[in-house]
Every structure is written in structure tokens, then in C-alpha cells.
Design an enzyme around this catalytic site. Structure first.
Site, PDB file in Angstrom:
ATOM      1  N   GLN A 160       0.835  -1.192   0.000  1.00 23.32           N
ATOM      2  CA  GLN A 160       0.000   0.000   0.000  1.00 23.32           C
ATOM      3  C   GLN A 160       0.877   1.251   0.000  1.00 23.32           C
ATOM      4  OE1 GLN A 160      -2.079   1.967   3.154  1.00 23.32           O
ATOM      5  NE2 GLN A 160      -4.059   1.714   2.114  1.00 23.32           N
ATOM      6  N   TYR A 169      -6.326  11.114   3.680  1.00 24.97           N
ATOM      7  CA  TYR A 169      -4.903  11.321   3.385  1.00 24.97           C
ATOM      8  C   TYR A 169      -4.760  12.094   2.067  1.00 24.97           C
ATOM      9  CZ  TYR A 169      -4.081   8.366   7.392  1.00 24.97           C
ATOM     10  OH  TYR A 169      -4.063   7.889   8.679  1.00 24.97           O
ATOM     11  N   ARG A 204      -7.906   2.215  -2.958  1.00 21.67           N
ATOM     12  CA  ARG A 204      -8.709   2.145  -1.731  1.00 21.67           C
ATOM     13  C   ARG A 204      -9.400   3.480  -1.470  1.00 21.67           C
ATOM     14  NH1 ARG A 204      -7.871   0.965   4.675  1.00 21.67           N
ATOM     15  NH2 ARG A 204      -9.225  -0.842   4.650  1.00 21.67           N
ATOM     16  N   GLY A 232      -9.338  -6.619   9.511  1.00 22.30           N
ATOM     17  CA  GLY A 232      -8.171  -5.999  10.132  1.00 22.30           C
ATOM     18  C   GLY A 232      -7.964  -6.424  11.564  1.00 22.30           C
ATOM     19  N   ARG A 233      -8.898  -6.019  12.434  1.00 19.95           N
ATOM     20  CA  ARG A 233      -8.711  -6.277  13.855  1.00 19.95           C
ATOM     21  C   ARG A 233      -8.722  -7.778  14.147  1.00 19.95           C
ATOM     22  NH1 ARG A 233     -12.930  -1.611  15.441  1.00 19.95           N
ATOM     23  NH2 ARG A 233     -13.524  -2.069  13.290  1.00 19.95           N
TER      24      ARG A 233
END
Ligand code: PHB
Length: 369
Positions: free
Chosen positions: A101, A183, A230, A323-324
């Protein structure tokens, strides 16, 4: 395998066969060195999670200016490329496809971590409000960024290309462009953070120009079918505001159609960076946006095995990120397949530190079932 399960069906992405529909999504874990070099500890972490069909690296910065936090890895130097090689090899060892990424944080950085202590760079001098920067000494206000010149934008576009070339040299199969979570690329997309009056601001066609220049530059170094994008269309995390998110992101996704990208990766509306919150009032259902894309769709954010199977069954997603769950369960695909219990996430060690909370989560005896 449970009847009706689709998580363990293969799928082709960018001409490569994935062994399942399970994705290790990008997760900032802050275990690189201070100069952005991947470490043997990271090699161990990715090796433990290599049972995913698709492994996406943690956000990896394209230049020193692109970073907001200490110990985030980079892909801008020959030394970093060399240090990534064993990490990427470890991520590949069970047959996963592995993407890097590429990340530039723009105004989410802070002068305290910028080269020469200069202010962070962004499309417009608009400060993030409502959130605080996670500094080495605690939470502090964000600063007003400096507006990028057109020449500097061209330099960043070029740096994305160099980082993509470096990713391939390090052994990655492709790259994911981080255009989500407020971002840099997302700062160009949203009219709340992009007040430019030149070709990069104003109309949606202008606000998406930077994204497309970056994609085209990267495509000089690798095939379009190895580039994923993404987006977090509903998130207002880090002050990511647009006056009309539905029109903006629908347009972005329609523009991506026809490029023959590897995939579109959508973050669910209730995800605010790394945590779960109430859906913003102007949130857009993921299925509505996924339906606009004509290629492979990955959906990530708060899913478990049952909800992931529903996303696959109703056609919203082709792959699902966890993810988690993957932080706490390095052998997550094995546990899903065998209906084994899941380990709970511990918050300590999420960002930075050593093996604790990083590589010390247990894997069940791996029998490759
Ligand atoms: C984080 O460090 O919490 C983080 C990083 C990148 C994201 C979201 C969250 O896109």
C-alpha cells in the site's frame, strides 16, 4: 467447509489466482526502524498472516515528507527495498498474493516529523479541526499545511511511480493506492480540504486529476491490472468533508471503470480510521457504490465470518478484509475454516513497541485444513 461458504473459493486478480477471498488489509503497526526500514520482526508478523488470499502491506510512505508517524516503513530508498525483500518473501510463503500500500498523508503530518521541521504539505492551507495529532509526547492540534505548488504536485506524482517500481523490485505483486481516510489523495478529492483554483481544484474533474495522474504514472512501471485503489467514501474521519460525497465518489468509481485495475477496495461507512463509530449522516451504502464498479471489489471494516459470507453471497464484495480479527488471529483463515474460537484483540501494542501485541498472538497448530 460449511456448505454455502464462498470465503474459500479462489479468485483471479491481475492474472494471479488467490487461494481464498480473505484479505489482510493495510494496518499501521509502527515496527519499522526510524528511517523507514522493514525489520525481521515485521517479517515474522507477515509470515504469521500469510494464509490470506491477498496480503496488503501496512501503509508504506513514498517519500520522507509523506509520513505522519515514526516507525512507518518506506519504499523510497534502495536500502528499504532490500529490507522489504525478506518480508515480502515471508508474506508469500503460503501462496498469498502480496500488494504494497502506497501512502502519502498530506496534511495529517506534523512539522515535528517532517524533514527540516517544515509544515506538512497539502492541496490547500486548510487545517484539520476536530481531531488531534498523535505525537510522540501526546495529542496536539494539527497545523495549517502549506499549499503544494504545481511543480511539487508533479514531484509527488513521480515519487509514487518510483515507489511503485521499488515495490515490484522488492517482490510485491502489485500496489494499492491509499486514496482513503482523508490522506493526501482524499484531500484532493474532497472540497472541504481542496480549495484550489487551478487545474487540481474546483470541479470534480479537477479534484480527481491528481488521483489519475498518480495512477497513470504508476502504470508506467507495472500493469494497470496490478494496481488497486482504496476509498472510504462515507468517512468524515480526520475532517474529510465534501459537500456531496455521493456525487463525488460515484464519479470517482465510474472513472476507474475501464482502466482494468486489480480491484477497488471500499472501507465500510462505520469505520473512522482504525475504530468503529456511528455511520455519518451522509453515508453511502457500500452495496450502492460496489455496484458501480465493473471489476473486483474488496470490502473491509468490522466484518466477521458470517457478515463476510453475506457480502459475498449478495454480490456486494468479491473479497473481504479483516483488520482487527487478523491482528489477534494470525491464522484467521484456518480458524474460519475449522470454526475455531477467535482470540480477542488487546489494545496494548497496536502501535509501536516490540513483539507484544504484534507477533505474540497464538496460531493454532497448522494442519493446512
Ligand atoms: C492509523 O494509524 O490508525 C491509520 C493509518 C492509516 C489509515 C487509517 C488509520 O488509513
Amino acid at each position: 467447509m460449511k456448505s454455502g461458504s464462498q470465503l474459500f473459493n479462489g479468485i483471479d486478480i491481475g492474472g494471479q489466482q488467490l487461494m481464498n477471498r480473505i484479505v489482510l488489509p493495510p494496518l499501521t503497526r509502527s515496527r519499522a526502524t526510524d528511517d523507514g526500514m522493514p525489520t525481521p520482526l515485521m517479517e515474522e508478523y507477515y509470515r504469521q498472516r500469510a494464509g490470506a488470499g491477498l496480503v496488503i502491506s501496512e501503509g508504506t510512505v513514498i517519500t520522507p515528507q509523506a509520513s505522519a508517524y515514526a516507525r512507518v516503513p518506506g519504499l523510497y530508498s534502495a536500502e528499504q527495498v532490500a529490507a522489504w525483500r525478506p518480508v515480502v518473501r515471508a508474506a508469500h510463503h503460503e501462496g498469498a498474493v502480496v500488494y504494497a500500500q502506497l501512502w502519502h498523508v498530506g496534511r495529517q503530518s506534523h512539522s515535528s516529523v517532517q524533514p527540516d521541521a517544515l509544515p506538512p504539505l497539502a492541496p490547500s492551507p486548510v487545517r484539520i479541526t476536530g481531531y488531534q495529532y498523535r505525537s510522540a509526547t501526546g495529542r496536539i492540534p494539527y497545523e495549517t499545511p502549506r499549499e503544494l505548488t504545481v511543480a511539487e504536485i508533479a514531484g509527488i506524482v513521480e515519487a509514487y511511480g518510483t515507489a511503485a517500481r521499488n515495490a515490484i523490485s522488492a517482490g510485491f505483486d502489485g500496489i494499492e493506492l491509499h486514496a482513503a481516510n482523508g490522506y493526501l489523495i482524499d484531500q484532493f478529492l474532497n472540497d472541504g480540504s481542496n480549495h484550489r483554483t487551478d487545474n487540481y481544484g474546483g470541479s470534480i474533474a479537477n479534484r480527481t486529476r491528481f488521483l489519475h495522474e498518480v495512477i497513470q504514472e504508476i502504470a508506467r512501471h507495472l500493469p494497470m491490472e496490478r494496481i488497486g485503489v482504496r476509498l472510504s467514501p462515507s468517512s468524515d474521519w480526520m475532517d474529510a468533508h465534501d459537500s456531496d460525497k455521493l456525487t463525488l465518489y460515484s464519479t470517482v468509481i465510474r472513472q476507474l471503470n475501464g482502466l482494468n485495475l486489480a480491484y477497488l477496495h471500499l472501507v465500510e461507512p462505520e469505520i473512522a480510521g482504525s475504530t468503529t463509530v456511528d455511520r455519518p449522516a451522509d453515508s453511502i451504502p457500500t452495496e450502492k457504490l460496489a455496484a458501480l464498479f465493473d471489476g473486483v471489489v474488496i470490502v473491509t471494516g468490522g466484518h466477521d465470518q458470517a457478515s463476510a459470507e453475506r457480502l459475498l453471497a449478495d454480490g456486494t464484495a468479491d473479497l473481504v478484509g479483516f483488520g482487527r480479527l487478523f491482528i489477534a488471529n494470525p491464522d484467521l483463515p484456518h480458524r474460519f475454516r475449522t470454526q475455531a474460537p477467535l482470540e480477542p484483540l488487546r489494545l496494548s501494542g497496536i502501535y509501536g513497541g516490540g513483539p507484544e501485541g504484534y507477533t505474540d498472538y497464538p496460531s493454532l497448530a497448522t494442519s493446512n485444513t
